[in-house]
Design an enzyme around this catalytic site. Structure first.
Site, PDB file in Angstrom:
ATOM      1  NE  ARG A   1      -4.237   1.594   0.611  1.00 17.18           N
ATOM      2  CZ  ARG A   1      -5.147   1.917  -0.285  1.00 17.18           C
ATOM      3  NH1 ARG A   1      -4.979   1.575  -1.553  1.00 17.18           N
ATOM      4  NH2 ARG A   1      -6.242   2.586   0.061  1.00 17.18           N
TER       5      ARG A   1
ATOM      6  N   GLY B   1     -13.353  -2.485  -7.288  1.00 13.22           N
ATOM      7  CA  GLY B   1     -14.605  -1.757  -7.142  1.00 13.22           C
ATOM      8  C   GLY B   1     -14.759  -1.041  -5.824  1.00 13.22           C
ATOM      9  N   GLY B   2     -13.649  -0.551  -5.258  1.00 20.22           N
ATOM     10  CA  GLY B   2     -13.717   0.265  -4.059  1.00 20.22           C
ATOM     11  C   GLY B   2     -14.393  -0.425  -2.899  1.00 20.22           C
TER      12      GLY B   2
ATOM     13  CD  GLU C   1      -4.474   3.650  -3.818  1.00 21.77           C
ATOM     14  OE1 GLU C   1      -5.672   3.371  -3.616  1.00 21.77           O
ATOM     15  OE2 GLU C   1      -3.894   3.434  -4.872  1.00 21.77           O
TER      16      GLU C   1
ATOM     17  CD  GLU D   1      -9.054   5.791  -4.902  1.00 22.21           C
ATOM     18  OE1 GLU D   1      -9.964   5.227  -4.270  1.00 22.21           O
ATOM     19  OE2 GLU D   1      -9.252   6.744  -5.655  1.00 22.21           O
TER      20      GLU D   1
ATOM     21  CB  SER E   1      -7.018  -0.740   1.043  1.00 18.02           C
ATOM     22  OG  SER E   1      -7.424  -1.467  -0.098  1.00 18.02           O
ATOM     23  CB  SER E   2     -12.427  -1.633   0.042  1.00 12.91           C
ATOM     24  OG  SER E   2     -12.976  -0.550   0.726  1.00 12.91           O
TER      25      SER E   2
ATOM     26  CB  THR F   1      -8.957  -1.589  -8.074  1.00  8.97           C
ATOM     27  OG1 THR F   1      -8.780  -0.428  -7.272  1.00  8.97           O
ATOM     28  CG2 THR F   1      -8.386  -2.783  -7.339  1.00  8.97           C
TER      29      THR F   1
END
Length: 586
Positions: free
Chosen positions: A116, A490-491, A441, A424, A468-469, A404
């Site tokens: 990350r 997809g967030g 990001e 992102e 983050s998801s 993503t």
């Protein structure tokens, strides 16, 4: 696997031992390179004799499959896939961003690497403020202030050092060939360029690559060459990840951020050079007879996925089935509870004490599950108090993203890799260095650092990694063998895409391709439930309202899932029918 019809068009083969892949309908012809005959797409492979790659673009999946054919490991193939996606899916992922990698060996030993991005040393809680006011999210994304120090190549180098079997330089060859000789612009890339010109066309280098003289995106079917990226990938392939984090590239990144046409920001070469990938403990737990493992903080993926599953464990989802509104109601209720905890507790564990053990504790999740009824809706959802939770910070949700990609690999030795890579938003910050887009990001932090005067866990801080998801996930059977590798893009919808795929495979006993194709229901806390627009869930809205949900809204969602499952003696690949994805055997 649900794939669009394929035309008999071959991809340029970057390695003499590699076969070509046929791209999906809508691709324009390319002249095949000299070499062996092309093979067709294969969504299955024999366990123990052949490996398999599933990715969001068949050319990237083939790049990974080429590494498997050369004797590479699942990790080698995953890195090659990431690099190729950087070329052919520039809106979504690549070396200008970061990601999370979850791997396992044939014995089920799981490892994870955190790649990350990090905030620069100059960053602080009001990083996204102007004139004393927070920037609206769409104004914060373009330009320099949203860029974090990229993590992809440090992650790749660490992973290759642990599990690589073929030369680092070899991993780059498919991506280099695609960038230098060209790739065909797909309908999806064209659509994203048209939809997001604010980032896709922000930088003159991006405009020159993907837009015409009239300022419009080049047509789908256009051959796109990216020689700057090819040249830079050659450097990294020869010199290692240090070619990215020091020298000309790092200087160019810092200068680009500092002089950006939108939101210039003080990032230094020291911020880039200081970046390190981190090996973290996986988050694992048992759902029914299965062991589910994923990525821990700063990802909220594993804790959220596991919480939703565990809270539903007492219900007979198999008996309900995917066509029963009650099953989707239960899923919505469990999501509401899990996302409330996610928004409250999840952040970079280097800055905030994240109670991972408490959030995955069976007794705690049983108490949360007790709030769920199959006949009514929880009136108001709030975060719980898991064991070992310390000082309470204010909860804050996270914005969605559209940039993503996820891909999964198994090799013939039974090793697996589940890898989510991101910049992102679509085309990230819009800034281009050496042919690749830099991420945005840092807008995954909470732009407003507090709520009602109480700091949030995911506020901006120097050197911190945003929450983050992303949810790269591996699922093992009672015998300890891998049964499913899955992840999504997809967030904030990523965890729910992974959850419904797991439930589809394990509880509803669907092939992974059918489980991925199931519609998505998204209930991120509060009293609003979103259902995938145009899906069969729209017909269930009256039933969901009757069960007490205050608002059920059809909505277009950025969905893209990839998976590989084990069925008997075969690996079976699956890609989201909403995407251009494919699975390819070695």
């Amino acid at each position: 696997m649900n794939l669009r019809p394929f035309r008999s068009l071959a991809l340029l083969a970057p390695l003499s031992l590699a076969a070509c892949v046929m791209p999906p309908q809508g691709y324009a012809p390319m002249l095949p390179a000299a070499g062996p005959p092309a093979i067709g797409l294969a969504d299955s492979a024999e366990v123990g004799t052949r490996g398999l790659v599933s990715a969001a673009d068949p050319r990237a999946a083939d790049a990974g499959a080429q590494m498997l054919r050369l004797g590479g490991s699942a990790t080698d193939a995953a890195i090659a896939t990431m690099l190729a996606l950087n070329v052919v899916e520039p809106q979504s992922s690549g070396i200008g961003g970061g990601g999370f990698l979850v791997t396992s060996d044939a014995a089920g030993m799981v490892e994870t690497i955190d790649g990350r991005e990090t905030a620069p040393a100059a960053a602080g809680p009001q990083w996204f403020y102007a004139d004393g006011k927070p920037l609206p999210i769409m104004e914060a994304i373009p330009g320099g202030r949203s860029v974090g120090a990229p993590g992809s190549l440090r992650l790749a180098a660490m992973a290759h050092g642990k599990h690589g079997r073929i030369a680092w330089r070899t991993l780059f060859q498919p991506a280099i060939r695609l960038a230098r000789d060209g790739f065909i612009m797909t309908e999806r890339l064209h659509m994203m360029l048209a939809r997001y010109p604010g980032t896709g066309a922000l930088d003159p280098a991006g405009r020159a690559l993907y837009y015409g003289a009239d300022g419009q995106p080049k047509p789908a079917g256009t051959l796109i060459r990216n020689p700057a990226l090819a040249d830079f990938l050659e450097q990294v392939s020869a010199r290692g990840a240090s070619a990215f984090y020091a020298g000309d590239n790092a200087e160019t990144i810092a200068a680009k951020i500092g002089t950006a046409p939108r939101n210039p920001a003080p990032t230094t070469t020291a911020d880039i050079a200081a970046y390190r990938a981190v090996a973290r403990d996986p988050v694992c737990g048992h759902y029914r007879q299965y062991r589910v493992c994923g990525m821990g903080p700063p990802s909220s993926g594993a804790t959220t996925v596991f919480a939703v599953l565990k809270q539903l464990e007492r219900f007979d989802l198999t008996a309900l089935g995917p066509d029963n509104p009650v099953a989707w109601h239960l899923l919505a209720e469990s999501e509401r509870l899990a996302y409330a905890d996610r928004d409250q507790y999840l952040a970079d564990p280097g800055f905030v004490s994240v109670p991972v053990a408490g959030l995955t504790d069976s007794t705690y999740l049983a108490s949360r599950s007790a709030l769920i009824s199959d006949k009514a809706t929880i009136p108001a959802v709030s975060p719980g108090t898991p064991p070992r939770a310390t000082a309470r910070l204010a909860p804050a949700p996270q914005q969605e993203e559209h940039g993503t990609s996820h891909f999964v690999v198994v090799d013939r030795q039974g090793n697996a890799a589940s890898y989510t890579s991101t910049i992102e938003s679509a085309f990230g910050s819009g800034l281009v260095v050496n042919g690749y887009f830099l991420n945005n990001e840092l807008t995954d932090f909470n732009i407003v650092p507090d709520k009602d005067g109480v700091p949030t866990a995911n506020r901006v801080e120097a050197g911190k990694r945003p929450r983050s998801s992303m949810a790269p996930t591996l699922v093992f059977g009672a015998d300890g063998k891998l049964v499913l590798a899955v992840g999504a893009a997809g967030g904030a919808t990523i965890p729910v895409q992974v959850i419904k795929t797991i439930i589809g495979v394990l509880d509803w006993r669907l092939p992974a391709a059918q489980a991925i194709a199931l519609p998505v229901l998204f209930a991120p806390g509060g009293d609003t439930v979103f259902v995938e627009q145009g899906s069969k869930l729209e017909a269930m809205i009256p039933a969901l309202l009757a069960l007490g949900h205050a608002k059920v809204i059809p909505r277009e969602m950025p969905l893209k899932t990839n998976a590989i499952e084990r069925i008997g003696t075969r690996w079976q690949g699956a890609a989201d029918p909403r995407s251009e994805g494919a699975a390819i055997a070695e």
